[in-house]
Design a protein around this motif. Sequence first.
Motif, PDB file in Angstrom:
ATOM      1  N   THR A 116       0.830  -1.199   0.000  1.00 54.59           N
ATOM      2  CA  THR A 116       0.000   0.000   0.000  1.00 54.59           C
ATOM      3  C   THR A 116       0.869   1.255   0.000  1.00 54.59           C
ATOM      4  N   PHE A 117       0.301   2.332  -0.534  1.00 55.23           N
ATOM      5  CA  PHE A 117       1.002   3.615  -0.563  1.00 55.23           C
ATOM      6  C   PHE A 117      -0.018   4.746  -0.530  1.00 55.23           C
ATOM      7  N   SER A 118       0.444   5.910  -0.134  1.00 55.63           N
ATOM      8  CA  SER A 118      -0.361   7.127  -0.214  1.00 55.63           C
ATOM      9  C   SER A 118       0.276   8.011  -1.281  1.00 55.63           C
ATOM     10  N   PHE A 119      -0.490   8.948  -1.827  1.00 57.60           N
ATOM     11  CA  PHE A 119       0.090   9.851  -2.821  1.00 57.60           C
ATOM     12  C   PHE A 119      -0.587  11.209  -2.797  1.00 57.60           C
ATOM     13  N   GLN A 120       0.171  12.188  -3.280  1.00 53.63           N
ATOM     14  CA  GLN A 120      -0.367  13.523  -3.486  1.00 53.63           C
ATOM     15  C   GLN A 120       0.428  14.202  -4.585  1.00 53.63           C
ATOM     16  N   GLY A 121      -0.261  15.036  -5.347  1.00 56.70           N
ATOM     17  CA  GLY A 121       0.391  15.735  -6.438  1.00 56.70           C
ATOM     18  C   GLY A 121      -0.506  16.829  -6.966  1.00 56.70           C
ATOM     19  N   SER A 122       0.054  17.623  -7.865  1.00 56.06           N
ATOM     20  CA  SER A 122      -0.724  18.705  -8.460  1.00 56.06           C
ATOM     21  C   SER A 122      -0.059  19.175  -9.740  1.00 56.06           C
ATOM     22  N   ASN A 123      -0.854  19.864 -10.557  1.00 56.11           N
ATOM     23  CA  ASN A 123      -0.315  20.624 -11.680  1.00 56.11           C
ATOM     24  C   ASN A 123      -0.873  22.031 -11.528  1.00 56.11           C
ATOM     25  N   ASN A 124      -0.993  22.783 -12.585  1.00 53.28           N
ATOM     26  CA  ASN A 124      -1.454  24.169 -12.460  1.00 53.28           C
ATOM     27  C   ASN A 124      -2.892  24.296 -11.978  1.00 53.28           C
ATOM     28  N   THR A 125      -3.751  23.333 -12.316  1.00 58.97           N
ATOM     29  CA  THR A 125      -5.174  23.491 -11.985  1.00 58.97           C
ATOM     30  C   THR A 125      -5.744  22.391 -11.103  1.00 58.97           C
ATOM     31  N   LEU A 126      -5.065  21.246 -10.989  1.00 63.58           N
ATOM     32  CA  LEU A 126      -5.613  20.115 -10.241  1.00 63.58           C
ATOM     33  C   LEU A 126      -4.706  19.718  -9.092  1.00 63.58           C
ATOM     34  N   THR A 127      -5.327  19.188  -8.042  1.00 67.46           N
ATOM     35  CA  THR A 127      -4.598  18.594  -6.925  1.00 67.46           C
ATOM     36  C   THR A 127      -5.151  17.192  -6.710  1.00 67.46           C
ATOM     37  N   TYR A 128      -4.250  16.226  -6.482  1.00 69.02           N
ATOM     38  CA  TYR A 128      -4.623  14.829  -6.258  1.00 69.02           C
ATOM     39  C   TYR A 128      -4.155  14.390  -4.884  1.00 69.02           C
ATOM     40  N   VAL A 129      -5.024  13.705  -4.147  1.00 63.28           N
ATOM     41  CA  VAL A 129      -4.653  13.124  -2.857  1.00 63.28           C
ATOM     42  C   VAL A 129      -5.367  11.778  -2.758  1.00 63.28           C
ATOM     43  N   GLY A 130      -4.614  10.721  -2.410  1.00 63.81           N
ATOM     44  CA  GLY A 130      -5.258   9.421  -2.291  1.00 63.81           C
ATOM     45  C   GLY A 130      -4.320   8.328  -1.867  1.00 63.81           C
ATOM     46  N   GLY A 131      -4.752   7.112  -2.143  1.00 56.56           N
ATOM     47  CA  GLY A 131      -3.966   5.949  -1.775  1.00 56.56           C
ATOM     48  C   GLY A 131      -4.126   4.851  -2.803  1.00 56.56           C
ATOM     49  N   GLY A 132      -3.221   3.887  -2.743  1.00 59.03           N
ATOM     50  CA  GLY A 132      -3.272   2.782  -3.676  1.00 59.03           C
ATOM     51  C   GLY A 132      -2.855   1.490  -3.016  1.00 59.03           C
ATOM     52  N   LYS A 133      -3.215   0.396  -3.651  1.00 60.95           N
ATOM     53  CA  LYS A 133      -2.797  -0.914  -3.167  1.00 60.95           C
ATOM     54  C   LYS A 133      -2.565  -1.819  -4.360  1.00 60.95           C
ATOM     55  N   MET A 134      -1.764  -2.840  -4.134  1.00 61.39           N
ATOM     56  CA  MET A 134      -1.428  -3.780  -5.188  1.00 61.39           C
ATOM     57  C   MET A 134      -1.686  -5.184  -4.691  1.00 61.39           C
ATOM     58  N   ARG A 135      -2.293  -5.994  -5.542  1.00 58.80           N
ATOM     59  CA  ARG A 135      -2.480  -7.417  -5.270  1.00 58.80           C
ATOM     60  C   ARG A 135      -2.127  -8.147  -6.550  1.00 58.80           C
ATOM     61  N   ASN A 136      -1.220  -9.101  -6.430  1.00 62.80           N
ATOM     62  CA  ASN A 136      -0.719  -9.828  -7.592  1.00 62.80           C
ATOM     63  C   ASN A 136      -0.200  -8.817  -8.610  1.00 62.80           C
ATOM     64  N   ASP A 137      -0.801  -8.736  -9.769  1.00 59.09           N
ATOM     65  CA  ASP A 137      -0.337  -7.798 -10.787  1.00 59.09           C
ATOM     66  C   ASP A 137      -1.374  -6.712 -11.079  1.00 59.09           C
ATOM     67  N   SER A 138      -2.273  -6.461 -10.118  1.00 61.70           N
ATOM     68  CA  SER A 138      -3.327  -5.459 -10.275  1.00 61.70           C
ATOM     69  C   SER A 138      -3.098  -4.312  -9.299  1.00 61.70           C
ATOM     70  N   ILE A 139      -3.519  -3.130  -9.721  1.00 60.12           N
ATOM     71  CA  ILE A 139      -3.381  -1.962  -8.855  1.00 60.12           C
ATOM     72  C   ILE A 139      -4.720  -1.241  -8.764  1.00 60.12           C
ATOM     73  N   TRP A 140      -5.036  -0.757  -7.566  1.00 57.00           N
ATOM     74  CA  TRP A 140      -6.244   0.018  -7.310  1.00 57.00           C
ATOM     75  C   TRP A 140      -5.821   1.348  -6.711  1.00 57.00           C
ATOM     76  N   LEU A 141      -6.392   2.420  -7.212  1.00 53.89           N
ATOM     77  CA  LEU A 141      -6.177   3.755  -6.656  1.00 53.89           C
ATOM     78  C   LEU A 141      -7.523   4.331  -6.258  1.00 53.89           C
ATOM     79  N   ALA A 142      -7.569   5.014  -5.136  1.00 55.41           N
ATOM     80  CA  ALA A 142      -8.753   5.771  -4.720  1.00 55.41           C
ATOM     81  C   ALA A 142      -8.239   7.160  -4.364  1.00 55.41           C
ATOM     82  N   TYR A 143      -8.807   8.186  -4.999  1.00 51.95           N
ATOM     83  CA  TYR A 143      -8.260   9.525  -4.771  1.00 51.95           C
ATOM     84  C   TYR A 143      -9.303  10.615  -4.969  1.00 51.95           C
ATOM     85  N   ARG A 144      -8.948  11.766  -4.446  1.00 52.40           N
ATOM     86  CA  ARG A 144      -9.796  12.956  -4.558  1.00 52.40           C
ATOM     87  C   ARG A 144      -9.082  13.951  -5.457  1.00 52.40           C
TER      88      ARG A 144
END
Length: 170
Positions: free
Chosen positions: A124-152
């Motif tokens: 599992t991991f958390s993340f945050q980022g932005s560009n000029n107009t957007l901001t992203y905050v969320g988390g992700g998890k990995m199982r086998n070779d699949s990834i899921w992200l949930a973010y605002r």
Amino acid sequence: MQIRNILLTAFLTVALFSAISYTACKKDACENVICLNLGACDGGKCVCPTGFEGPRCEKLSRDKFIKTYNGYDTCNYTTLDSTRIDVYPIFFIALQNDPRSMMMKNILHDMDDSALCTMQGTDTFSFQGSNNTLTYVGGGKMRNDSIWLAYRVERDTTGYTCTFFGQGLR
């Protein structure tokens, strides 16, 4: 009779001394265990700090994430066409200066959008980022070779939530 009592007493003394010595000399289960990356031995096994795994804490947890995932987003943003599903890649890149971090690129299918990811556990991991107009905050998890992200996503005064599901490419 007296010799028999002396021998019996001597035998019992030696037996008692041997039993006490044997139980007092239990071997330390961690004596020959070497844990790397600030891991600590507990009961003969390494307990690894966040970001590391393996029998000796020798592996970076993030390394299994470093690849490209093809997937799609589901967002509750009302102006998006909810019947159309765009499959696109998200890229994870290792950061050389921090073994517990990685960069995620191409969020919402925009190569200008990236986020700094920080390991929270082995999968599992958390993340945050932005560009000029957007901001992203969320988390992700990995199982086998699949990834899921949930973010605002925040854009000016508007916000919405998204999930991304992707499969790793070889």
